[in-house]
Motif scaffolding. Structure first.
Motif, mmCIF file in Angstrom:
data_model
loop_
_atom_site.group_PDB
_atom_site.id
_atom_site.type_symbol
_atom_site.label_atom_id
_atom_site.label_comp_id
_atom_site.label_asym_id
_atom_site.label_seq_id
_atom_site.Cartn_x
_atom_site.Cartn_y
_atom_site.Cartn_z
ATOM 1 N N ASN A 47 0.860 -1.179 0.000
ATOM 2 C CA ASN A 47 0.000 0.000 0.000
ATOM 3 C C ASN A 47 0.898 1.231 0.000
ATOM 4 O O ASN A 47 1.689 1.421 0.926
ATOM 5 C CB ASN A 47 -0.914 0.011 1.231
ATOM 6 N N ALA A 48 0.782 2.042 -1.037
ATOM 7 C CA ALA A 48 1.694 3.168 -1.184
ATOM 8 C C ALA A 48 1.022 4.304 -1.931
ATOM 9 O O ALA A 48 -0.114 4.187 -2.416
ATOM 10 C CB ALA A 48 2.965 2.720 -1.917
ATOM 11 N N ASP A 49 1.732 5.422 -2.011
ATOM 12 C CA ASP A 49 1.292 6.581 -2.785
ATOM 13 C C ASP A 49 2.439 7.030 -3.674
ATOM 14 O O ASP A 49 3.615 6.928 -3.296
ATOM 15 C CB ASP A 49 0.895 7.740 -1.863
ATOM 16 N N TYR A 50 2.089 7.535 -4.848
ATOM 17 C CA TYR A 50 3.089 8.120 -5.723
ATOM 18 C C TYR A 50 3.449 9.521 -5.227
ATOM 19 O O TYR A 50 2.699 10.143 -4.476
ATOM 20 C CB TYR A 50 2.573 8.182 -7.157
ATOM 21 N N GLU A 51 4.616 9.981 -5.635
ATOM 22 C CA GLU A 51 5.079 11.289 -5.208
ATOM 23 C C GLU A 51 4.087 12.374 -5.619
ATOM 24 O O GLU A 51 3.348 12.239 -6.597
ATOM 25 C CB GLU A 51 6.456 11.583 -5.802
ATOM 26 N N ALA A 52 4.079 13.455 -4.848
ATOM 27 C CA ALA A 52 3.135 14.543 -5.098
ATOM 28 C C ALA A 52 3.371 15.170 -6.464
ATOM 29 O O ALA A 52 4.515 15.345 -6.895
ATOM 30 C CB ALA A 52 3.272 15.605 -4.009
ATOM 31 N N GLN A 53 2.280 15.488 -7.148
ATOM 32 C CA GLN A 53 2.336 16.150 -8.439
ATOM 33 C C GLN A 53 1.628 17.497 -8.335
ATOM 34 O O GLN A 53 0.668 17.657 -7.577
ATOM 35 C CB GLN A 53 1.652 15.283 -9.509
ATOM 36 N N TYR A 54 2.111 18.476 -9.115
ATOM 37 C CA TYR A 54 1.541 19.825 -9.063
ATOM 38 C C TYR A 54 1.207 20.286 -10.478
ATOM 39 O O TYR A 54 1.890 19.929 -11.441
ATOM 40 C CB TYR A 54 2.513 20.799 -8.405
ATOM 41 N N ASP A 55 0.144 21.097 -10.579
ATOM 42 C CA ASP A 55 -0.219 21.631 -11.886
ATOM 43 C C ASP A 55 0.642 22.855 -12.203
ATOM 44 O O ASP A 55 1.533 23.228 -11.437
ATOM 45 C CB ASP A 55 -1.709 21.956 -11.946
ATOM 46 N N LYS A 57 0.067 25.893 -12.044
ATOM 47 C CA LYS A 57 -0.071 26.991 -11.094
ATOM 48 C C LYS A 57 0.485 26.649 -9.714
ATOM 49 O O LYS A 57 0.328 27.424 -8.773
ATOM 50 C CB LYS A 57 -1.540 27.379 -10.974
ATOM 51 N N GLY A 58 1.100 25.459 -9.604
ATOM 52 C CA GLY A 58 1.680 25.067 -8.334
ATOM 53 C C GLY A 58 0.702 24.470 -7.349
ATOM 54 O O GLY A 58 1.037 24.247 -6.187
ATOM 55 N N ARG A 59 -0.508 24.172 -7.796
ATOM 56 C CA ARG A 59 -1.506 23.578 -6.918
ATOM 57 C C ARG A 59 -1.336 22.056 -6.882
ATOM 58 O O ARG A 59 -1.060 21.439 -7.905
ATOM 59 C CB ARG A 59 -2.911 23.938 -7.398
ATOM 60 N N GLU A 106 -2.932 22.004 6.317
ATOM 61 C CA GLU A 106 -2.484 22.439 4.998
ATOM 62 C C GLU A 106 -3.412 23.467 4.360
ATOM 63 O O GLU A 106 -3.053 24.099 3.371
ATOM 64 C CB GLU A 106 -2.353 21.228 4.067
ATOM 65 N N GLY A 107 -4.615 23.602 4.887
ATOM 66 C CA GLY A 107 -5.505 24.608 4.354
ATOM 67 C C GLY A 107 -6.570 24.038 3.435
ATOM 68 O O GLY A 107 -6.544 22.861 3.056
ATOM 69 N N ALA A 108 -7.495 24.897 3.049
ATOM 70 C CA ALA A 108 -8.661 24.460 2.270
ATOM 71 C C ALA A 108 -8.281 23.973 0.885
ATOM 72 O O ALA A 108 -8.860 23.014 0.367
ATOM 73 C CB ALA A 108 -9.661 25.617 2.158
ATOM 74 N N GLU A 109 -7.314 24.621 0.250
ATOM 75 C CA GLU A 109 -6.941 24.238 -1.120
ATOM 76 C C GLU A 109 -6.365 22.834 -1.165
ATOM 77 O O GLU A 109 -6.725 22.017 -2.015
ATOM 78 C CB GLU A 109 -5.924 25.235 -1.670
ATOM 79 N N ALA A 111 -6.868 20.533 1.113
ATOM 80 C CA ALA A 111 -7.930 19.606 1.504
ATOM 81 C C ALA A 111 -8.821 19.266 0.318
ATOM 82 O O ALA A 111 -9.214 18.118 0.125
ATOM 83 C CB ALA A 111 -8.756 20.218 2.630
ATOM 84 N N GLU A 112 -9.147 20.269 -0.490
ATOM 85 C CA GLU A 112 -9.980 20.037 -1.669
ATOM 86 C C GLU A 112 -9.278 19.124 -2.659
ATOM 87 O O GLU A 112 -9.892 18.222 -3.244
ATOM 88 C CB GLU A 112 -10.297 21.368 -2.330
ATOM 89 N N ALA A 113 -7.967 19.309 -2.833
ATOM 90 C CA ALA A 113 -7.203 18.454 -3.752
ATOM 91 C C ALA A 113 -7.130 17.030 -3.246
ATOM 92 O O ALA A 113 -7.211 16.073 -4.012
ATOM 93 C CB ALA A 113 -5.806 19.024 -3.946
ATOM 94 N N ALA A 114 -6.983 16.869 -1.925
ATOM 95 C CA ALA A 114 -6.872 15.528 -1.354
ATOM 96 C C ALA A 114 -8.170 14.753 -1.473
ATOM 97 O O ALA A 114 -8.169 13.526 -1.564
ATOM 98 C CB ALA A 114 -6.438 15.613 0.112
ATOM 99 N N ASP A 115 -9.304 15.475 -1.434
ATOM 100 C CA ASP A 115 -10.599 14.799 -1.510
ATOM 101 C C ASP A 115 -10.989 14.424 -2.931
ATOM 102 O O ASP A 115 -11.875 13.607 -3.137
ATOM 103 C CB ASP A 115 -11.689 15.692 -0.914
ATOM 104 N N LYS A 116 -10.341 15.033 -3.912
ATOM 105 C CA LYS A 116 -10.655 14.716 -5.296
ATOM 106 C C LYS A 116 -10.130 13.338 -5.667
ATOM 107 O O LYS A 116 -9.054 12.932 -5.240
ATOM 108 C CB LYS A 116 -10.045 15.752 -6.230
ATOM 109 N N LYS A 117 -10.898 12.628 -6.456
ATOM 110 C CA LYS A 117 -10.446 11.333 -6.941
ATOM 111 C C LYS A 117 -9.433 11.550 -8.052
ATOM 112 O O LYS A 117 -9.699 12.271 -9.017
ATOM 113 C CB LYS A 117 -11.632 10.523 -7.468
#
Length: 233
Positions: A47-55, A57-59, A106-109, A111-117
């Motif tokens: 069970n793992a996660d891939y490294e963080a990716q950003y768009d 705009k840095g989001r 981490e803030g609302a932004e 949190a919104e990204a984490a909840d997205k599939k």
């Protein structure tokens, strides 16, 4: 390169029921890291996660999880049946609390990204469109990349006394879970088995059949898989 092994290596949580380990690797150009578990007697789960990716705009983009479980059921001396399945697993209460704490800091932004599939990758979308038999064919080819090595290395380990650490040079962190599995076999799986003509710490397993030197026999997918599978017949 990349497979599901990897270089973490956890020494903790080892016992009669198995052990867990940290792992990290790079596959398809992306790094991933997580936790694996050997659940006695024959289940390995990653069970793992891939490294963080950003768009642009840095989001932060939604993190893509990696989940894989392999059940290796012994069928005879020197042979096992591998049952492989993947997919997301239910989120535990502890993981849900940790995710909410992270979102709060981490803030609302974030949190919104984490909840997205996370969106499906082109490779996963293509794989879903393939007929089942073709998916099985690719899976068997993937397993073939390790089959020959494992077949002959197990023979070598037995002839050298049954200790993998003494039979092969194993200096890296990625070798540690293999060494831990061998210790688990010696400590918990083999102590109650009757003695046999084989020698060394794995004597209770009995002698292995002769090594297979014919490529056609070693990679006999019809006998090993197709003759039992309704999708591939």
């Amino acid at each position: 390169g990349g497979g599901g092994g990897g270089g973490g290596g956890g020494d903790a949580a080892s016992g009669v029921r198995g052990f867990w380990f940290d792992f990290g690797d790079r596959t398809m150009g992306k790094r991933r890291a997580g936790v694996g578990a050997f659940r006695a007697p024959f289940v390995v789960a990653y069970n793992a996660d891939y490294e963080a990716q950003y768009d642009k705009k840095g989001r932060p983009r939604p993190s893509r999880p990696f989940n894989l479980t392999v059940v290796c059921v012994p069928t005879s001396a020197g042979r096992s049946r591998a049952i492989i399945f993947g997919g997301s697993q239910p989120e535990t209460k502890e993981a849900r609390r940790a995710r909410r704490r992270q979102q709060a800091t981490e803030g609302a932004e974030a949190a919104e990204a984490a909840d997205k599939k996370p969106p499906s990758s082109p490779a996963s979308l293509l794989f879903k469109l393939l007929p089942v038999w073709l998916g099985h064919l690719f899976s068997n080819r993937f397993l073939d990349s390790d089959l020959a090595f494992l077949h002959y290395q197990e023979q070598v380990v037995r002839t050298r006394g049954g200790e993998a650490a003494g039979s092969y040079f194993m200096p890296t962190q990625s070798d540690r879970c293999i060494a831990a599995l061998r210790r688990w076999l010696s400590s918990h799986a083999l102590s109650g088995l009757p003695a046999s003509s084989a020698s060394g710490p794995h004597a209770g397993l009995g002698p292995l059949p002769p090594p297979i030197y014919s490529r056609d026999a070693l990679f006999d997918h019809f006998t090993q898989h197709t003759s039992h599978c309704r999708h591939c017949q």
